[in-house]
Design an enzyme around this catalytic site. Structure first.
Site, PDB file in Angstrom:
ATOM      1  N   GLY A   1       0.808  -1.220   0.000  1.00 39.56           N
ATOM      2  CA  GLY A   1       0.000   0.000   0.000  1.00 39.56           C
ATOM      3  C   GLY A   1       0.834   1.260   0.000  1.00 39.56           C
ATOM      4  O   GLY A   1       0.495   2.236   0.659  1.00 39.56           O
ATOM      5  N   GLY A   2       1.958   1.239  -0.716  1.00 39.76           N
ATOM      6  CA  GLY A   2       2.722   2.476  -0.905  1.00 39.76           C
ATOM      7  C   GLY A   2       2.150   3.241  -2.080  1.00 39.76           C
ATOM      8  O   GLY A   2       1.010   3.011  -2.499  1.00 39.76           O
ATOM      9  N   LEU A   3       2.935   4.145  -2.630  1.00 35.36           N
ATOM     10  CA  LEU A   3       2.436   4.983  -3.720  1.00 35.36           C
ATOM     11  C   LEU A   3       1.900   4.156  -4.881  1.00 35.36           C
ATOM     12  O   LEU A   3       0.820   4.425  -5.395  1.00 35.36           O
ATOM     13  CB  LEU A   3       3.556   5.885  -4.240  1.00 35.36           C
ATOM     14  CG  LEU A   3       3.812   7.157  -3.450  1.00 35.36           C
ATOM     15  CD1 LEU A   3       4.995   7.892  -4.046  1.00 35.36           C
ATOM     16  CD2 LEU A   3       2.580   8.039  -3.468  1.00 35.36           C
TER      17      LEU A   3
ATOM     18  N   ARG B   1      19.068   5.324 -10.558  1.00 34.96           N
ATOM     19  CA  ARG B   1      17.845   6.119 -10.569  1.00 34.96           C
ATOM     20  C   ARG B   1      18.159   7.591 -10.324  1.00 34.96           C
ATOM     21  O   ARG B   1      18.957   7.921  -9.452  1.00 34.96           O
ATOM     22  CB  ARG B   1      16.888   5.633  -9.487  1.00 34.96           C
ATOM     23  CG  ARG B   1      15.635   6.451  -9.365  1.00 34.96           C
ATOM     24  CD  ARG B   1      14.687   5.862  -8.336  1.00 34.96           C
ATOM     25  NE  ARG B   1      15.199   5.938  -6.973  1.00 34.96           N
ATOM     26  CZ  ARG B   1      15.139   7.033  -6.220  1.00 34.96           C
ATOM     27  NH1 ARG B   1      14.611   8.142  -6.690  1.00 34.96           N
ATOM     28  NH2 ARG B   1      15.601   7.030  -4.986  1.00 34.96           N
TER      29      ARG B   1
ATOM     30  N   GLU C   1       8.738   0.273  -6.864  1.00 34.06           N
ATOM     31  CA  GLU C   1      10.150  -0.063  -6.683  1.00 34.06           C
ATOM     32  C   GLU C   1      10.423  -1.545  -6.905  1.00 34.06           C
ATOM     33  O   GLU C   1      11.531  -1.928  -7.258  1.00 34.06           O
ATOM     34  CB  GLU C   1      10.621   0.358  -5.280  1.00 34.06           C
ATOM     35  CG  GLU C   1      12.125   0.172  -5.076  1.00 34.06           C
ATOM     36  CD  GLU C   1      12.641   0.733  -3.763  1.00 34.06           C
ATOM     37  OE1 GLU C   1      11.890   1.473  -3.094  1.00 34.06           O
ATOM     38  OE2 GLU C   1      13.791   0.432  -3.402  1.00 34.06           O
TER      39      GLU C   1
ATOM     40  N   HIS D   1      22.564   5.854  -1.629  1.00 30.07           N
ATOM     41  CA  HIS D   1      22.328   7.300  -1.592  1.00 30.07           C
ATOM     42  C   HIS D   1      23.555   7.988  -1.039  1.00 30.07           C
ATOM     43  O   HIS D   1      24.102   7.566  -0.036  1.00 30.07           O
ATOM     44  CB  HIS D   1      21.108   7.606  -0.726  1.00 30.07           C
ATOM     45  CG  HIS D   1      20.600   9.012  -0.890  1.00 30.07           C
ATOM     46  ND1 HIS D   1      21.240  10.089  -0.333  1.00 30.07           N
ATOM     47  CD2 HIS D   1      19.542   9.517  -1.567  1.00 30.07           C
ATOM     48  CE1 HIS D   1      20.582  11.192  -0.670  1.00 30.07           C
ATOM     49  NE2 HIS D   1      19.547  10.873  -1.412  1.00 30.07           N
TER      50      HIS D   1
ATOM     51  N   SER E   1      11.640   8.371  -8.537  1.00 27.73           N
ATOM     52  CA  SER E   1      11.015   7.164  -7.986  1.00 27.73           C
ATOM     53  C   SER E   1       9.541   7.412  -7.694  1.00 27.73           C
ATOM     54  O   SER E   1       8.693   6.564  -7.952  1.00 27.73           O
ATOM     55  CB  SER E   1      11.725   6.705  -6.725  1.00 27.73           C
ATOM     56  OG  SER E   1      11.659   7.699  -5.740  1.00 27.73           O
TER      57      SER E   1
ATOM     58  N   ARG F   1      23.511  10.427  -8.500  1.00 27.18           N
ATOM     59  CA  ARG F   1      23.760   9.812  -7.202  1.00 27.18           C
ATOM     60  C   ARG F   1      24.929   8.856  -7.187  1.00 27.18           C
ATOM     61  O   ARG F   1      25.708   8.827  -6.231  1.00 27.18           O
ATOM     62  CB  ARG F   1      22.501   9.069  -6.757  1.00 27.18           C
ATOM     63  CG  ARG F   1      21.407  10.032  -6.465  1.00 27.18           C
ATOM     64  CD  ARG F   1      20.190   9.351  -5.943  1.00 27.18           C
ATOM     65  NE  ARG F   1      19.300  10.413  -5.453  1.00 27.18           N
ATOM     66  CZ  ARG F   1      18.084  10.201  -5.008  1.00 27.18           C
ATOM     67  NH1 ARG F   1      17.597   8.984  -4.973  1.00 27.18           N
ATOM     68  NH2 ARG F   1      17.356  11.196  -4.571  1.00 27.18           N
TER      69      ARG F   1
END
Lengths: 663, 293, 243
Positions: A11-13, A414, A404, A237, A419, A298
């Protein structure tokens, strides 16, 4: 067709976007999540979401350039049609989120404000304070709650996805999940199942990821036969706050708003950083990459920070690797307005005010570019055919992956603020596909219940056998720590074959030791112990495919950096020598592209050992070109490269359609 | 949700310099099942620099032994992001509601003696140990219709123009992570625990549970969300619905102005401002309704 | 847990709570102000003449006084009290865990409400005509000052009056501040702070008036009649400095 339900796992984006759109299409959705969906890992995304906008468009930006930046940043490893489609959708996705009430920062005129992020020269990133991911997620959570009240969506929060259920033809018919409170098992028959379960940072022990990001759901699909793509591409990151329980993200927006990365020229200079004069500071990113400065992509920022601390020994602290990320030259009000949230996090967890004292940061595992292999159907214009049953479908028919946990959009690396876009895009875009998939396969009801019963029994058996393992000798938490330490050491910033080979064997031994893990809680009520042990067991197949993929890929691409196969810059200083070296460089690059510009495909073999194969990448829209950020002799190489591409275009006798389309 | 042991010799960050040898003493109020007996259990874990309550619980899970050396089941608790944005790990730490991830051990020991006390939230039914059932909190968001009532998710152009001032007013309210601290500390928000009756169907039970939630105080978080959406140009198109919800049983009138909500909110959300605004809106709305009807 | 259909009280909770809040301000709070200021006129220094004239004014209502009292004082007060007890019963004060000033005020609001209620019952029994059948009702409208002074002659009674008055005043002044939030008069933290200063000022003035009156009655010579001569002692026993 509409009486078949869709099962959305996560239930993420991505999961929420898919759920919202599905409900809108009239499909009933079961939404399964390990945590209440509002607590999903998407909330951690801080910086923003990319898209072309009215402002950048007038500066020469276009969807095509966004697409180009994305594939260039990703070192051309992603299939291009889905990326093109995503970039094309960017503006309408931002508009949609704006309409849903996301409190994007505003200009004085009341339009959405934008900032610049890494890997582009345009101010493409819309943001909502320093919690853009949280704000986007909440907007979707609210819409899904609305559909839940309407009765179109049923949420199953605190439920764990255990396995897809496949029929004899190999098509996915649903899944078996477990209630993490009552520990009961339940079948979820579905017209289509879509995984939106995020990354797998916990394989690395500590990362910037949330505690649910174990990758277990993806691993279970992989073990059931789904292919896994580009596993070795793990984004580290560049800027995280080192912590004992977690490495907390310091958003790229800190640099986007003008934050500068530096180290004292004198190793471990004990002075207060504020009292170190400019002349005794090395702003090494700005020095090495004058064009992009602190906003290099990155992978490059990470490697440079890693390198300055390890190779050059210029870490700020003696006993801990870190560099300064300095915001102290920016007015306090600006910081509070634009970065308030993330600066509070630093202050809260470190007890130091970053508005006054430079922050100490170091790279940390952050994002899984790789994930479940998914298909797509290319349209005539080079984008995707909306609603095609192939879009986002894994190698198991009827089982889909978005967000993801798919491998589709980010290639070898990325770009920041892409994202959130890829998650929402894939979620929205997959919905008509799932709606079409519902009711597409013929079935016999009787057989189906037998299939589910079988799977439930298998899962109950696995569960029981774990609970019965009280006489074991291995501690799952200790084993997880060992796995994390090993993976972080050999499979993050720098990869070496002489480390990867023994590491693979070591992970195999750990996987074997896992079978002797003892659970200390043998109860059958909210047993987090057994749930964790199960998830740990499912980390090993993924850890193995990451290591094996990294071992076999003898090149440098995006986040995958092997010094032994790096292509150094030019050494010659005279024009003729430089020219010659540049020609050679381009030859090597072309040869490397032919050999390695391929998706890594892992299939799960016996014992969870991966079988690796390679698949060509669709680079038909933008021909691969070298990534030359900061390379010595980049100009000469670029010159040669341009000549070659021009020749190639002439030879092929076809107009450079893609390049023209962007103008 | 997932639990994980910390790693004190991490390859990338090389956390060193923790004062070793010392033990942190923790007292945890445990409960095995809902509505079961609760009991105290003591634990000891090695001290580390910059440690938080999450790391303590991770260590307890890994050692699974109480202070007196007995083998015990690991303590169950909720957590996810560990950076105070997901709202999972709310518990009573030294008697006060807060997030376990941002509760630093050094500060806890400095403020309250040599032992740290952990208890589950008291306003929500305990599921197990420190895990509580916060569904009522989300029900509150349903009750006040905390969403923008868009006409579908297809491309219909951008949202309304919003001034920077409006954005700066709305943004803090929108950072509410549904942790429940405001509810736990609120003297007007009292526990509602609905137990399934013998032979009651799942549907009936759900309906009864929701009705029980709806009858009790909706809470500061929901009032604040209602104000957030009533301020949004599109959101306010159903402002009347929200005002109806806020003036139903368990609505804004239940607030007792203790203002604990704003004092304990980990995100510093101006909840009392929202409550007062809701009060004003309710006044105007009620009067209008009286005369417009 | 609610039953199938909510009760009248539950259905009209908002209205009832708002009326409760309003009743605390007008008429109950307004009456408190009038009452305390009337009593404070005992401090005029004329041996209770001013006080007597105010009392006379009130009693000039004659037969209307009783219905007016019931309509504007007793019934609103009973309503406020009953709803107040319901509210208190449903709250769970936690000032031990959350020792913040506003939380302390929340708790004190409830405690002073209960004290003031008990005090008012007692006060009515003792002085109002309603108390007569129960052996109280010692106030004599024609001998207003002296009959009151006689009751307050007891130090114990005076102390209890001081507690009762202070409770009522705190309850009113603090209630004034929360009323402003409840009705949405002051919404921002800064406005709440400003309103707080005003509420405190109101509280201080009323407390001074109330306590001053107690002192004033106590300092009347025991034999001084309402129409009698001013007692010179009044000036020497002005109210204690404001709390």
């Amino acid at each position: 067709m509409a009486h078949e339900r869709v099962l959305v796992v996560g239930g993420g984006l991505a999961g929420l976007a898919a759920t919202m759109r599905l409900a809108e299409l009239g499909i009933d959705v079961d939404l399964v999540s390990l945590v209440p969906v509002k607590r999903s890992h998407s909330v951690c995304a801080q910086g923003g979401i990319n898209s072309v906008n009215a402002l950048t468009r007038q500066q020469g930006d276009s969807e095509w350039k966004h697409f180009d930046d994305t594939v260039y940043g990703g070192d051309f490893l992603q299939h291009q049609p889905p990326v093109k489609e995503m970039a094309d959708w960017g503006p309408k996705i931002i508009d949609l989120m704006d309409r849903l009430g996301v409190p994007f920062n505003r200009t004085s005129e009341g339009f959405r404000d934008q900032r610049r992020f890494g890997g582009t020269l345009y101010k493409r990133t819309a943001f909502a304070g320093a919690t853009t991911g949280q704000q986007l997620l909440y907007a979707l959570d609210e819409q899904v709650r609305r559909w839940e009240v309407e009765g179109k969506v049923r949420k199953w929060e605190f439920w764990d996805f255990l396995a897809p259920v496949l029929d004899e033809t190999g098509r996915c018919r649903g899944a078996v999940c477990q209630d993490l409170v009552t520990m009961e098992f339940r079948s979820f028959p579905a017209g289509a199942v879509v995984l939106a379960t995020g990354g797998n940072g916990l394989i690395y022990g500590r990362s910037t990821m949330s505690m649910v990001c174990t990758g277990s759901a993806v691993s279970r699909a992989y073990q059931a036969g789904a292919w896994y793509g580009n596993g070795e591409f793990i984004q580290v990151h560049p800027t995280a706050i080192p912590g004992a329980d977690k490495l907390r993200l310091m958003s790229e927006s800190a640099r986007g708003e003008g934050g500068r990365v530096w180290v004292p020229r004198k190793p471990q200079d004990p002075r207060d950083p504020r009292s170190i004069p400019e002349s005794e500071r090395s702003y090494f990113l700005e020095e090495r990459y004058p064009k992009y400065g602190n906003l290099v992509p990155r992978d490059i920022a990470t490697r440079e920070i890693f390198d300055i601390c390890t190779t050059e020994g210029l870490s700020v602290e003696q006993d801990r690797l870190c560099v300064y990320l300095d915001l102290t030259h920016i007015p306090r009000e600006t910081l509070d307005r634009k970065l308030g949230g993330i600066l509070e996090i630093y202050e809260k967890f470190q007890g130091v005010d970053p508005r006054v004292t430079p922050m100490k940061i170091f790279p940390a595992v952050h994002y899984s570019m790789g994930g479940l292999w998914v298909d797509y159907e290319r349209s005539a214009t080079g984008g995707l055919v909306e609603g095609s049953f192939r879009n986002q479908q894994t190698s198991i028919p009827g089982l889909y992956a978005i967000g993801e946990c798919d491998y589709q959009y980010h290639g070898a690396n990325r770009l920041g603020a892409n994202s959130l876009l890829s998650c929402i895009f894939s979620g929205l875009f997959v919905a008509p596909t799932l709606a079409n998939a519902c009711g597409s396969g013929s079935r016999a009801a009787g057989d189906e219940s037998r299939l589910f019963d079988q799977e439930v029994r298998r899962q109950e058996e696995r569960h029981r056998s774990l609970l019965a393992r009280t006489a074991g000798v291995e501690n799952p938490y200790g084993l997880h720590q060992e796995l994390g330490t090993l993976m972080t050491r050999v499979a993050t910033v720098v990869r070496r074959n002489d480390q990867l080979v023994p590491a693979y064997d070591e992970v195999c031994r750990m996987a074997e030791r896992w079978t002797r893990c003892a659970v200390s809680d043998t109860g059958n009520w909210t047993n987090q112990n057994v749930v964790f042990t199960k998830a740990l067991g499912d980390m090993f197949p993924i850890a193995k495919l990451i290591l094996k993929g990294a071992l076999l890929r003898d090149e440098c691409r995006g986040a995958h950096f092997k010094p032994a196969f790096a292509m150094p810059g030019l050494k010659a200083t005279d024009p003729v020598g430089r020219r010659q070296e540049a020609e050679q460089w381009c030859d090597t690059f072309e040869a490397n592209t032919r050999r390695w510009l391929k998706s890594t495909i892992a299939t799960c073999g016996p014992g969870g050992d991966p079988e690796i194969s390679y698949q060509d990448v669709d680079t038909s829209l933008i021909p691969p070109r070298p990534r030359l950020y900061g390379l010595v002799g980049a100009d000469a190489i670029e010159e040669v490269w341009k000549e070659r591409s021009a020749r190639a275009t002439d030879h092929a006798g076809r107009a450079a359609q893609p390049a023209g389309a962007g103008a | 949700m997932m639990i994980r042991a910390t790693d004190d010799a991490h390859a990338m960050t090389d956390a060193a310099g923790a004062q070793r040898g010392e033990l942190v003493r923790v007292r945890i109020l445990r409960q095995d099942v809902p509505s079961g007996e609760s009991y105290w259990e003591r634990f000891e874990v090695p001290y580390e620099r910059n440690m938080n309550v999450i790391s303590i619980l991770q260590k307890i899970a890994a050692q699974a032994r109480s202070q007196d050396g007995r083998k015990v089941a690991p303590v169950a608790w909720d957590c996810n992001c560990l950076e105070e944005v997901c709202g999972s790990c709310t518990m009573l730490i030294n008697g006060r509601t807060r997030m376990a991830c941002s509760a630093l051990v050094d500060r806890l020991l400095a403020e309250d003696g040599d032992e740290i006390e952990l208890r589950p939230m008291s306003k929500f039914p305990v599921v197990r140990d420190l895990v509580v059932d916060r569904r009522r909190l989300f029900r509150g968001l349903e009750k006040v219709e905390a969403w923008v009532p868009v006409e579908g998710s297809y491309d219909l152009g951008p949202g309304p123009r919003i001034s920077p001032d409006e954005q700066e007013d709305a943004y803090p309210l929108s950072t509410c992570m549904s942790c429940g601290c405001c509810l736990e500390a609120c003297p007007q928000y009292t526990k509602v625990e609905v137990v399934r009756r013998e032979g009651e169907s799942e549907k009936d039970f759900e309906a009864r549970r929701k009705a029980a939630y709806d009858a009790a105080f909706v809470g500061a978080h929901a009032v604040s969300q209602a104000m957030l959406f009533n301020a949004h140009p599109t959101g306010r198109m159903i402002a009347d619905e929200r005002m109806k919800a806020l003036t139903r049983q368990g609505g804004i009138q239940m607030c007792g102005n203790a203002q604990n909500c704003v004092a304990v909110c980990p995100k510093g959300i101006p909840l009392t401002r929202s409550i007062a605004r809701a009060g004003r809106a309710a006044t105007v709305w009620a009067i209008k309704r009286l005369f417009d009807r | 847990m609610s039953g199938e259909s909510p009760s009248f009280l539950e259905r009209h909770q908002f209205l009832i709570y708002r009326l409760f809040s309003l009743a605390g301000f007008v008429p109950v709070g307004a009456f408190l102000i009038v009452h305390l200021l009337t009593n404070a006129s005992i401090l005029a220094g004329d041996g209770g003449r001013t006080f007597q004239s105010r009392v006379d004014m009130i009693h000039s209502l004659g037969p209307l006084l009783v219905p007016v009292e019931w309509a504007f004082i007793f019934l609103p007060m009973i309503f406020h009290a009953v709803v107040g007890f319901v509210i208190i019963a449903n709250g769970l004060p936690n000032v031990g865990s959350y020792p913040y000033v506003s939380n302390l005020r929340y708790t004190l609001q409830r405690a002073t409400g209960m004290i003031a209620f008990a005090f008012i019952i007692w006060h009515i029994w003792q002085l109002h005509a309603l108390g007569k059948p129960f052996g109280g009702g010692r106030f004599d409208a024609h001998e207003a000052a002296s009959s009151t002074a006689a009751v307050l002659g007891s130090t114990a009674v005076s102390i209890l009056y001081c507690i009762g008055i202070l409770s009522a005043v705190f309850h009113f002044a603090n209630g004034l501040w929360t009323l402003g939030i409840t009705w949405g008069l002051w919404t921002s933290p800064a406005a709440m702070r400003r309103a707080n200063v005003v509420s405190i000022a109101v509280g201080v003035v009323l407390a001074a008036a109330g306590l001053g009156a107690v002192a004033g009655f106590r300092s009347l010579p025991a034999d001084s009649a309402s129409h009698g001569h001013a007692a010179s002692a009044v000036h020497e026993t002005l109210p204690p400095s404001s709390p």
